[in-house]
Motif scaffolding. Structure first.
Motif, mmCIF file in Angstrom:
data_model
loop_
_atom_site.group_PDB
_atom_site.id
_atom_site.type_symbol
_atom_site.label_atom_id
_atom_site.label_comp_id
_atom_site.label_asym_id
_atom_site.label_seq_id
_atom_site.Cartn_x
_atom_site.Cartn_y
_atom_site.Cartn_z
ATOM 1 N N VAL A 120 5.686 -39.787 -18.937
ATOM 2 C CA VAL A 120 4.532 -38.952 -19.298
ATOM 3 C C VAL A 120 3.415 -39.876 -19.764
ATOM 4 N N LYS A 121 2.334 -39.925 -19.020
ATOM 5 C CA LYS A 121 1.237 -40.854 -19.319
ATOM 6 C C LYS A 121 -0.036 -40.155 -19.768
ATOM 7 N N LEU A 122 -0.052 -38.823 -19.750
ATOM 8 C CA LEU A 122 -1.237 -38.077 -20.163
ATOM 9 C C LEU A 122 -0.832 -36.859 -20.979
ATOM 10 N N PHE A 123 -1.458 -36.710 -22.146
ATOM 11 C CA PHE A 123 -1.284 -35.535 -22.996
ATOM 12 C C PHE A 123 -2.657 -34.885 -23.104
ATOM 13 N N ALA A 124 -2.799 -33.742 -22.439
ATOM 14 C CA ALA A 124 -4.106 -33.089 -22.312
ATOM 15 C C ALA A 124 -4.248 -31.959 -23.309
ATOM 16 N N SER A 135 -20.020 -16.225 -21.349
ATOM 17 C CA SER A 135 -20.271 -16.652 -19.973
ATOM 18 C C SER A 135 -19.604 -17.999 -19.679
ATOM 19 N N LYS A 136 -19.607 -18.880 -20.665
ATOM 20 C CA LYS A 136 -18.985 -20.178 -20.466
ATOM 21 C C LYS A 136 -17.468 -20.046 -20.372
ATOM 22 N N ARG A 137 -16.888 -19.175 -21.192
ATOM 23 C CA ARG A 137 -15.443 -18.962 -21.124
ATOM 24 C C ARG A 137 -15.052 -18.346 -19.783
ATOM 25 N N TRP A 138 -15.861 -17.399 -19.301
ATOM 26 C CA TRP A 138 -15.566 -16.765 -18.009
ATOM 27 C C TRP A 138 -15.649 -17.784 -16.883
ATOM 28 N N ALA A 139 -16.694 -18.612 -16.907
ATOM 29 C CA ALA A 139 -16.863 -19.622 -15.859
ATOM 30 C C ALA A 139 -15.706 -20.618 -15.871
ATOM 31 N N SER A 140 -15.267 -21.000 -17.067
ATOM 32 C CA SER A 140 -14.166 -21.943 -17.178
ATOM 33 C C SER A 140 -12.865 -21.332 -16.659
ATOM 34 N N LYS A 141 -12.634 -20.067 -16.992
ATOM 35 C CA LYS A 141 -11.424 -19.393 -16.524
ATOM 36 C C LYS A 141 -11.404 -19.313 -15.002
ATOM 37 N N TRP A 142 -12.559 -18.998 -14.412
ATOM 38 C CA TRP A 142 -12.675 -18.910 -12.957
ATOM 39 C C TRP A 142 -12.440 -20.270 -12.315
ATOM 40 N N ALA A 143 -13.046 -21.309 -12.898
ATOM 41 C CA ALA A 143 -12.907 -22.656 -12.340
ATOM 42 C C ALA A 143 -11.474 -23.155 -12.457
ATOM 43 N N ASN A 144 -10.829 -22.879 -13.597
ATOM 44 C CA ASN A 144 -9.443 -23.314 -13.777
ATOM 45 C C ASN A 144 -8.509 -22.640 -12.780
ATOM 46 N N ALA A 145 -8.768 -21.364 -12.495
ATOM 47 C CA ALA A 145 -7.919 -20.634 -11.556
ATOM 48 C C ALA A 145 -8.032 -21.224 -10.150
ATOM 49 N N ILE A 146 -9.252 -21.536 -9.729
ATOM 50 C CA ILE A 146 -9.459 -22.120 -8.402
ATOM 51 C C ILE A 146 -8.841 -23.517 -8.335
ATOM 52 N N ARG A 147 -9.073 -24.317 -9.381
ATOM 53 C CA ARG A 147 -8.520 -25.664 -9.400
ATOM 54 C C ARG A 147 -6.991 -25.640 -9.334
ATOM 55 N N ALA A 148 -6.379 -24.774 -10.140
ATOM 56 C CA ALA A 148 -4.915 -24.691 -10.151
ATOM 57 C C ALA A 148 -4.370 -24.293 -8.785
ATOM 58 N N ARG A 149 -5.079 -23.394 -8.098
ATOM 59 C CA ARG A 149 -4.633 -22.947 -6.778
ATOM 60 C C ARG A 149 -4.731 -24.069 -5.748
ATOM 61 N N MET A 150 -5.798 -24.874 -5.837
ATOM 62 C CA MET A 150 -6.004 -25.929 -4.856
ATOM 63 C C MET A 150 -5.188 -27.187 -5.150
ATOM 64 N N LEU A 151 -5.106 -27.561 -6.425
ATOM 65 C CA LEU A 151 -4.493 -28.845 -6.764
ATOM 66 C C LEU A 151 -3.059 -28.726 -7.258
ATOM 67 N N ASP A 153 -1.823 -28.533 -10.236
ATOM 68 C CA ASP A 153 -1.585 -29.552 -11.259
ATOM 69 C C ASP A 153 -0.900 -29.011 -12.507
ATOM 70 N N ASP A 154 -0.575 -27.714 -12.511
ATOM 71 C CA ASP A 154 0.169 -27.103 -13.610
ATOM 72 C C ASP A 154 -0.465 -27.422 -14.961
ATOM 73 N N THR A 155 -1.802 -27.297 -15.029
ATOM 74 C CA THR A 155 -2.545 -27.609 -16.251
ATOM 75 C C THR A 155 -3.510 -26.462 -16.547
ATOM 76 N N PRO A 156 -3.355 -25.787 -17.688
ATOM 77 C CA PRO A 156 -4.193 -24.616 -17.962
ATOM 78 C C PRO A 156 -5.635 -24.936 -18.316
ATOM 79 N N ASP A 157 -5.928 -26.178 -18.735
ATOM 80 C CA ASP A 157 -7.273 -26.479 -19.229
ATOM 81 C C ASP A 157 -7.580 -27.955 -19.007
ATOM 82 N N THR A 158 -8.140 -28.295 -17.850
ATOM 83 C CA THR A 158 -8.461 -29.704 -17.599
ATOM 84 C C THR A 158 -9.808 -30.101 -18.193
ATOM 85 N N SER A 196 0.475 -30.542 -21.395
ATOM 86 C CA SER A 196 -0.639 -29.860 -22.063
ATOM 87 C C SER A 196 -0.222 -29.490 -23.487
ATOM 88 N N VAL A 197 -1.102 -29.779 -24.444
ATOM 89 C CA VAL A 197 -0.803 -29.567 -25.859
ATOM 90 C C VAL A 197 -1.877 -28.659 -26.464
#
Length: 243
Positions: A120-124, A135-151, A153-158, A196-197
């Motif tokens: 384990v080399k990264l603790f996020a 609006s910022k929380r909504w945008a982040s939630k939308w972006a995280n969902a798309i990122r998780a689907r594409m990548l 990476d099993d990370t809720p908050d990059t 993720s922590v």
């Protein structure tokens, strides 16, 4: 500070954050002094306000503080990489310079590292309770969902600025602008594990955000495609040395 190399380097990129510099440095000192040998590496990304002057003043009274200055504005990812390359610690903790990340969470990340497996080399950091606008929380939630689907990476908050990672592993990653938003996926691509922590998240203390939702979205879509391409083209080859 001991002349020996610190075990931990806290890297903080800043751009126009003069009113947040001193409070955040004091919080870092309170969180880490007496716990671990550390240094603080601030990277001023060619601020247009008095951020650099504030850092110079702090250097007179804080022996752990080092200050680097970009002669031209280069962005957050470049500022982080500048700080990591200059860092003397084997492990790096990053914080956003706006004060929304809580330095008191760094010991929590260090404790997680002590319990984790060597791969384990990264603790996020994971901002379970965001202190941003709706609006910022909504945008982040939308972006995280798309990122998780594409990548995947099993990370809720990059997007959380507070992270702990091994310096050598980070410097082995491909470098590009905005890479700091994809560190879990890039670490996993390199063959390492990430964790993720849950961490604290606070309202901005002073100043204004340097990004808006549209800017994040336009840049994020292009970068997502690039990172997905990197992952698809990656090859991990086990190597053994012959006696």
């Amino acid at each position: 500070m001991s002349p020996a190399a610190p075990r931990l380097s806290v890297v903080v990129p800043v751009f126009n954050e003069r009113d947040n510099v001193a409070p955040l440095v004091r919080e870092i000192l309170a969180a880490l002094r007496g716990r671990v040998a550390f240094e603080i590496v601030y990277v001023d990304d060619c601020s247009r306000d008095d951020t650099l002057a504030a850092l110079r003043e702090l250097k007179r009274e804080v022996p752990e503080l080092r200050v680097l200055h970009h002669v031209r504005q280069s962005g957050q990812s470049t500022a982080i990489r500048t700080g990591v390359k200059a860092a003397r610690g084997e492990w790096i903790a990053t914080l956003d310079g706006d004060g929304q990340n809580d330095p008191a969470d760094i010991p929590r990340l260090l404790a997680e590292r002590e319990r984790a497996a060597p791969e384990v080399k990264l603790f996020a950091g994971w901002r379970v309770q965001r202190r941003d606008s709706g609006s910022k929380r909504w945008a982040s939630k939308w972006a995280n969902a798309i990122r998780a689907r594409m990548l995947r990476d099993d990370t809720p908050d990059t997007g959380c600025g507070i992270k702990l990672f091994e310096r050598e592993a980070f410097l082995d990653l491909p470098y590009f602008d905005h890479m700091h938003r994809f560190l879990p996926a890039l670490m996993q691509r390199a063959g390492w594990k990430t964790v993720s922590v849950p961490v604290n998240h606070r309202p901005r203390g002073a100043g204004v955000s340097k990004y808006n939702n549209l800017q994040r979205a336009l840049v994020g879509i292009r970068d997502l495609r690039g990172v997905a391409w990197l992952i698809a083209r990656s090859r991990l080859t086990p190597v053994r040395e012959i006696d």
